[in-house]
Design a protein around this motif. Sequence first.
Motif, short mmCIF file in Angstrom:
data_model
loop_
_atom_site.label_atom_id
_atom_site.label_comp_id
_atom_site.label_asym_id
_atom_site.label_seq_id
_atom_site.Cartn_x
_atom_site.Cartn_y
_atom_site.Cartn_z
N ILE A 225 19.03 20.88 0.20
CA ILE A 225 19.56 19.51 0.08
C ILE A 225 19.57 19.08 -1.37
N ARG A 226 18.51 19.42 -2.08
CA ARG A 226 18.45 19.02 -3.50
C ARG A 226 19.55 19.71 -4.30
N ALA A 227 19.78 20.97 -4.01
CA ALA A 227 20.83 21.70 -4.74
C ALA A 227 22.21 21.15 -4.42
N ALA A 228 22.40 20.63 -3.19
CA ALA A 228 23.72 20.16 -2.77
C ALA A 228 24.06 18.80 -3.36
N ILE A 229 23.09 17.91 -3.47
CA ILE A 229 23.40 16.53 -3.89
C ILE A 229 22.95 16.23 -5.31
N GLN A 230 22.16 17.12 -5.92
CA GLN A 230 21.69 16.92 -7.29
C GLN A 230 21.11 15.50 -7.49
N PRO A 231 20.01 15.17 -6.81
CA PRO A 231 19.46 13.80 -6.87
C PRO A 231 18.94 13.44 -8.25
N ASP A 232 19.04 12.16 -8.57
CA ASP A 232 18.47 11.66 -9.83
C ASP A 232 16.97 11.48 -9.71
N GLU A 233 16.49 11.16 -8.51
CA GLU A 233 15.06 11.01 -8.25
C GLU A 233 14.73 11.71 -6.94
N VAL A 234 13.65 12.48 -6.94
CA VAL A 234 13.10 13.06 -5.72
C VAL A 234 11.71 12.45 -5.54
N LEU A 235 11.57 11.61 -4.52
CA LEU A 235 10.31 10.90 -4.30
C LEU A 235 9.52 11.60 -3.20
N PHE A 236 8.32 11.99 -3.52
CA PHE A 236 7.43 12.63 -2.56
C PHE A 236 6.60 11.54 -1.88
N VAL A 237 6.82 11.36 -0.58
CA VAL A 237 6.12 10.33 0.19
C VAL A 237 4.88 10.95 0.81
N ILE A 238 3.73 10.36 0.52
CA ILE A 238 2.48 10.93 1.00
C ILE A 238 1.65 9.86 1.69
N ASP A 239 1.06 10.24 2.81
CA ASP A 239 0.19 9.35 3.56
C ASP A 239 -1.13 9.23 2.81
N ALA A 240 -1.49 8.03 2.42
CA ALA A 240 -2.70 7.82 1.64
C ALA A 240 -3.98 8.01 2.46
N MET A 241 -3.84 8.30 3.77
CA MET A 241 -5.02 8.40 4.63
C MET A 241 -5.34 9.84 5.05
N ILE A 242 -4.65 10.85 4.51
CA ILE A 242 -4.83 12.20 5.04
C ILE A 242 -5.94 12.96 4.35
N GLY A 243 -6.61 12.39 3.37
CA GLY A 243 -7.77 13.03 2.76
C GLY A 243 -7.39 14.10 1.76
N GLN A 244 -8.25 15.14 1.67
CA GLN A 244 -8.07 16.17 0.65
C GLN A 244 -6.79 16.97 0.83
N ALA A 245 -6.22 16.94 2.04
CA ALA A 245 -4.96 17.65 2.27
C ALA A 245 -3.83 17.08 1.42
N ALA A 246 -4.00 15.86 0.93
CA ALA A 246 -2.97 15.24 0.10
C ALA A 246 -2.74 16.04 -1.17
N VAL A 247 -3.81 16.55 -1.76
CA VAL A 247 -3.68 17.29 -3.01
C VAL A 247 -2.95 18.61 -2.77
N GLU A 248 -3.34 19.34 -1.72
CA GLU A 248 -2.70 20.62 -1.43
C GLU A 248 -1.23 20.42 -1.09
N THR A 249 -0.93 19.39 -0.30
CA THR A 249 0.46 19.12 0.06
C THR A 249 1.28 18.77 -1.17
N ALA A 250 0.72 17.95 -2.05
CA ALA A 250 1.44 17.55 -3.26
C ALA A 250 1.73 18.76 -4.15
N GLN A 251 0.77 19.67 -4.26
CA GLN A 251 0.98 20.86 -5.07
C GLN A 251 2.07 21.75 -4.48
N ALA A 252 2.08 21.87 -3.15
CA ALA A 252 3.09 22.70 -2.50
C ALA A 252 4.49 22.12 -2.69
N PHE A 253 4.65 20.83 -2.52
CA PHE A 253 5.95 20.20 -2.71
C PHE A 253 6.37 20.23 -4.18
#
Length: 537
Positions: A225-253
């Motif tokens: 999708i990113r390659a098709a539309i060439q977005p100006d901003e890609v916003l990563f939405v993260i649940d502030a309640m998921i604990g330490q998994a937030a860091v791993e998920t953010a790194q993967a994305f």
Amino acid sequence: MFTSLSDRLTATFKNLRGKGRLTEHDVNSTIRDIRMALLDADVALPVVKQFTAAVRERALGAEVSGALNPAQQVVKIVNDELVAILGGQTRTIQLAKTPPTVIMLAGLQGSGKTTLAGKLGKWLKDQGHTPLLVAADLQRPNAVTQLEVVGERAGVPVFAPERGNIGGHDAVLESGEGTRSFGDPVSVSRAGLEAARARQHDVVIVDTAGRLAIDENLMQQAADIRAAIQPDEVLFVIDAMIGQAAVETAQAFSEGVDFTGVVLSKLDGDARGGAALSVASVTGRPIMFASVGEGVKDFEVFHPDRMASRILDMGDVLTLIEQAEKAFDRSQAEEMQRKFLAEEDFTFDDFLNQMAAIKKMGSLKSMLGMMPGMGQMRAQLDNLDEREFDRVEAMVRSMTPFERTHPKQINGSRRARIAKGSGVTVSEVNGLLERFTEAQKMMKSLARGGGIPGMPGMPGMGGGGRKGKQQPQRKKSKSGNPAKRAAEERAAAEKAQAARASGGAFGAGAPGAGDGGIPADLDPANLPKGFEKFLGR
């Protein structure tokens, strides 16, 4: 969200107060308490180590040892380092030079992407833009329908050519590999961008699909999708309640999609939330927005310095002022200012207008929580019943237009009718009228430059603590004995003559002349050089 962290840090800083200087032991003890507070709040360990090392280095340097108040200097250092791990500077959407600006939302399923798409669209609309929401999440059941509902609430149009997974089997197509397909999200995203250009929308928000966990299909679809539309901003939405998994998920994305900014959702929850604050430091991408409630208006720009102030219980007055400026009508504010200066009575109609503006600002608890030092009154805030304001409003709306502008004319029968119409007791109506009368008196006292009734007077202002007018100073009565009175008058005349003689050199009526402050036989030769000009010589 950060109640526990705020309480721990506030308690730590209390131990530093009153110390004229801080020893290395004091600094080490403070650093240890800060480390435990951050770990307890679920902040990532690498971030904690980096944070405490920076605080220790600065706290043991000349910055603190030479300060007049070392404790306050340590608080400043902690505040500065908190701002740093939260991103440093405020960053918002960077608009494209040639519209439309394309914004792509990415994240795990359940992080709140679809709801946040509507909130972001509402925020952009309030900024004067014309956003378009694109429903590219075709996998989650009824995701397209949800986006349409959210868009309708936000007043933002939705582009949805595909219905996606509607939860049944009628829209399911079996591919050759035996997997379900609900349409092509890449084609929908590309078509949404073309539709935005044709309809002259200046912002496009693409809601993409998520997964329950990180997998290759999720990352590949987001990358396509990113390659098709060439977005100006890609916003990563993260649940502030998921604990330490937030860091791993953010790194993967970050590795798979390479987002440009972070949006924290569910920031109004009661989880520890420290892991979400680690995202900016771990990924190097700024936190740009925060979702602070369920309504489409519960969305705000993330300011690292203001969030650090909230965590340290120093309040967020700037955000409170911004919300008030949006909620309060300028003409009503000017009318209230005119009434205040003219000492006109504050009426129940004015009260209703103020109540309506406060409701526009959001929850009263959240507003009071932005005031400095309110963390120490968290128990009182939790016990605050906001329904009480609804009961007060019901009583006011049960009054006639005449009664709202003439509250003193509300007699016993009128009070009984108001109580019956609003479903309260007569004693509650009596209490409202008494408090309203006191508020009118307070406003008039302030307008006259006086203090608040029941409060001690401030320097330069009239005292509000004393009741009644201040009695003028009584003149000393003359004696009834003619001989004694004549002696008093003669002594007073001699004193006045001596005062004129001593004050002649300084000019009649000069301050201090004749009151014994300047001797009559003052020798000008003993005065400093150049003082003769003040003697008229």
